[in-house]
Design a protein around this motif. Sequence first.
Motif, PDB file in Angstrom:
ATOM      1  N   VAL A 121       0.858  -1.038  -0.015  1.00  0.00           N
ATOM      2  CA  VAL A 121       0.198  -0.225   0.015  1.00  0.00           C
ATOM      3  C   VAL A 121       0.838   1.193   0.194  1.00  0.00           C
ATOM      4  O   VAL A 121       0.652   1.975  -0.941  1.00  0.00           O
ATOM      5  CB  VAL A 121      -0.864   0.033   1.371  1.00  0.00           C
ATOM      6  CG1 VAL A 121      -1.742   1.173   1.376  1.00  0.00           C
ATOM      7  CG2 VAL A 121      -2.115  -1.156   0.956  1.00  0.00           C
ATOM      8  N   CYS A 124       2.625   1.853  -3.320  1.00  0.00           N
ATOM      9  CA  CYS A 124       1.651   2.357  -4.294  1.00  0.00           C
ATOM     10  C   CYS A 124       1.377   3.806  -4.194  1.00  0.00           C
ATOM     11  O   CYS A 124       0.968   4.583  -5.003  1.00  0.00           O
ATOM     12  CB  CYS A 124       0.377   1.301  -4.056  1.00  0.00           C
ATOM     13  SG  CYS A 124       0.476  -0.004  -4.909  1.00  0.00           S
ATOM     14  N   ASP A 151       3.139  -8.821  -6.566  1.00  0.00           N
ATOM     15  CA  ASP A 151       3.267  -8.999  -5.216  1.00  0.00           C
ATOM     16  C   ASP A 151       2.872 -10.383  -5.124  1.00  0.00           C
ATOM     17  O   ASP A 151       1.747 -10.830  -5.440  1.00  0.00           O
ATOM     18  CB  ASP A 151       2.155  -8.077  -4.553  1.00  0.00           C
ATOM     19  CG  ASP A 151       2.282  -8.276  -3.017  1.00  0.00           C
ATOM     20  OD1 ASP A 151       2.963  -9.230  -2.552  1.00  0.00           O
ATOM     21  OD2 ASP A 151       1.847  -7.393  -2.435  1.00  0.00           O
ATOM     22  N   ASP A 154      -0.210 -10.871  -2.648  1.00  0.00           N
ATOM     23  CA  ASP A 154      -1.562 -10.472  -2.957  1.00  0.00           C
ATOM     24  C   ASP A 154      -1.382  -9.678  -4.195  1.00  0.00           C
ATOM     25  O   ASP A 154      -1.572  -8.204  -4.069  1.00  0.00           O
ATOM     26  CB  ASP A 154      -2.081  -9.625  -1.910  1.00  0.00           C
ATOM     27  CG  ASP A 154      -3.677  -9.625  -2.069  1.00  0.00           C
ATOM     28  OD1 ASP A 154      -4.346  -9.896  -3.087  1.00  0.00           O
ATOM     29  OD2 ASP A 154      -4.383  -9.208  -1.076  1.00  0.00           O
ATOM     30  N   ASP A 156      -3.630  -9.757  -6.620  1.00  0.00           N
ATOM     31  CA  ASP A 156      -4.798  -9.010  -6.981  1.00  0.00           C
ATOM     32  C   ASP A 156      -5.186  -7.605  -6.353  1.00  0.00           C
ATOM     33  O   ASP A 156      -5.557  -6.799  -6.932  1.00  0.00           O
ATOM     34  CB  ASP A 156      -6.215 -10.026  -6.499  1.00  0.00           C
ATOM     35  CG  ASP A 156      -6.139 -11.040  -7.480  1.00  0.00           C
ATOM     36  OD1 ASP A 156      -5.749 -11.323  -8.427  1.00  0.00           O
ATOM     37  OD2 ASP A 156      -6.762 -12.070  -6.913  1.00  0.00           O
ATOM     38  N   ALA A 157      -4.744  -7.513  -5.094  1.00  0.00           N
ATOM     39  CA  ALA A 157      -4.946  -6.195  -4.514  1.00  0.00           C
ATOM     40  C   ALA A 157      -3.908  -5.166  -4.811  1.00  0.00           C
ATOM     41  O   ALA A 157      -4.256  -3.977  -5.176  1.00  0.00           O
ATOM     42  CB  ALA A 157      -4.793  -6.227  -2.932  1.00  0.00           C
ATOM     43  N   GLN A 158      -2.847  -5.588  -5.279  1.00  0.00           N
ATOM     44  CA  GLN A 158      -1.967  -4.558  -6.019  1.00  0.00           C
ATOM     45  C   GLN A 158      -2.477  -4.168  -7.237  1.00  0.00           C
ATOM     46  O   GLN A 158      -2.495  -2.841  -7.741  1.00  0.00           O
ATOM     47  CB  GLN A 158      -0.650  -5.548  -6.228  1.00  0.00           C
ATOM     48  CG  GLN A 158       0.329  -4.546  -6.989  1.00  0.00           C
ATOM     49  CD  GLN A 158       1.596  -5.454  -7.575  1.00  0.00           C
ATOM     50  OE1 GLN A 158       1.505  -6.514  -7.591  1.00  0.00           O
ATOM     51  NE2 GLN A 158       2.860  -4.916  -7.696  1.00  0.00           N
ATOM     52  N   ARG A 159      -2.931  -5.038  -8.165  1.00  0.00           N
ATOM     53  CA  ARG A 159      -3.592  -4.530  -9.502  1.00  0.00           C
ATOM     54  C   ARG A 159      -4.697  -3.669  -9.330  1.00  0.00           C
ATOM     55  O   ARG A 159      -4.818  -2.708  -9.964  1.00  0.00           O
ATOM     56  CB  ARG A 159      -3.961  -6.055 -10.248  1.00  0.00           C
ATOM     57  CG  ARG A 159      -2.394  -6.535 -10.762  1.00  0.00           C
ATOM     58  CD  ARG A 159      -3.033  -8.115 -11.487  1.00  0.00           C
ATOM     59  NE  ARG A 159      -1.861  -8.638 -12.283  1.00  0.00           N
ATOM     60  CZ  ARG A 159      -0.842  -9.238 -11.669  1.00  0.00           C
ATOM     61  NH1 ARG A 159      -0.767  -9.358 -10.552  1.00  0.00           N
ATOM     62  NH2 ARG A 159       0.171  -9.355 -12.589  1.00  0.00           N
ATOM     63  N   GLU A 160      -5.513  -3.899  -8.095  1.00  0.00           N
ATOM     64  CA  GLU A 160      -6.558  -3.091  -7.905  1.00  0.00           C
ATOM     65  C   GLU A 160      -6.273  -1.602  -7.709  1.00  0.00           C
ATOM     66  O   GLU A 160      -6.475  -0.602  -8.139  1.00  0.00           O
ATOM     67  CB  GLU A 160      -7.371  -3.626  -6.737  1.00  0.00           C
ATOM     68  CG  GLU A 160      -8.725  -2.995  -6.472  1.00  0.00           C
ATOM     69  CD  GLU A 160      -9.661  -3.397  -5.284  1.00  0.00           C
ATOM     70  OE1 GLU A 160     -10.634  -2.850  -5.273  1.00  0.00           O
ATOM     71  OE2 GLU A 160      -9.245  -4.291  -4.966  1.00  0.00           O
ATOM     72  N   ARG A 161      -5.157  -1.749  -6.577  1.00  0.00           N
ATOM     73  CA  ARG A 161      -4.703  -0.343  -6.411  1.00  0.00           C
ATOM     74  C   ARG A 161      -4.102   0.554  -7.668  1.00  0.00           C
ATOM     75  O   ARG A 161      -4.385   1.678  -7.939  1.00  0.00           O
ATOM     76  CB  ARG A 161      -3.487  -0.582  -5.366  1.00  0.00           C
ATOM     77  CG  ARG A 161      -4.036  -0.694  -3.891  1.00  0.00           C
ATOM     78  CD  ARG A 161      -2.940  -0.529  -2.967  1.00  0.00           C
ATOM     79  NE  ARG A 161      -2.037  -1.782  -3.039  1.00  0.00           N
ATOM     80  CZ  ARG A 161      -2.202  -2.710  -2.486  1.00  0.00           C
ATOM     81  NH1 ARG A 161      -3.135  -3.131  -1.495  1.00  0.00           N
ATOM     82  NH2 ARG A 161      -1.210  -3.542  -2.565  1.00  0.00           N
TER      83      ARG A 161
END
Length: 239
Positions: A121, A124, A151, A154, A156-161
């Motif tokens: 986080v 990013c 990452d 996680d 998916d969370a990286q790509r979402e950010r």
Amino acid sequence: MDGLEAAAVSVLKRAVELDTKRRWTESMTCYQEGLHLLMEVIKGLPEGSRRSAFRTKATEYMDRAEKLKTQIEAEKRLGKYHEQLHIDEDSTGHSYESVFGRFLDSAVTVVEVEDPYIRAVHQCYNFLRLCELCVRKCPRLRQITLLTGSDPGDADAQRERLNKIGASLSERGVKLAITFSETLHDREIRINNGWIIKIGRGLSYFKPPASKFCLGYNDLDLRPCQETTVDIIHKAASK
């Protein structure tokens, strides 16, 4: 010595210090700011020996600034320009704008970022801060590219950010192109006016803030840094 005069002296001393250390682009900025302040001081002085002495000093600084500008341009044409900044442990005053904001201007249309660790986080957020700076300083900006690592914890969370950052940039007419690499190691920012900034630690050279309500949480010039080295070079501008 009044406040304006003291400010002019301080900035011009800093210009000479940076000049001596071959941090010439920073030095040029200080010469320009210091000379502007010095000219304001001169305007407020009555005719006499003191005003004459200030004019002589201003001419000396102007001459040095012109020679420095010529020297920078000559080394840029030869592809030999290089300056280095060492950021000390726990030092402050090293936001992205302070370190390389002077290279972002109205001529820039593309900024390329390579950093294997735009994952967590806070990483990013640092990339977002860089994007904000680019949008603010480069009115003709049309694309930012990011090459980073995926990452493993996680993805998916990286790509979402990162996709949210891309969506926000698109509202400003800027495309974010993201590529992932599992072998990337180098960290650098390439600007299509020819400037390349290589930061040893990448974008994440700031220490974590003590809390969300401390100085430096938002203003990165007030945030203590980890020790790192920044190399600034210039190559022929890309099209």
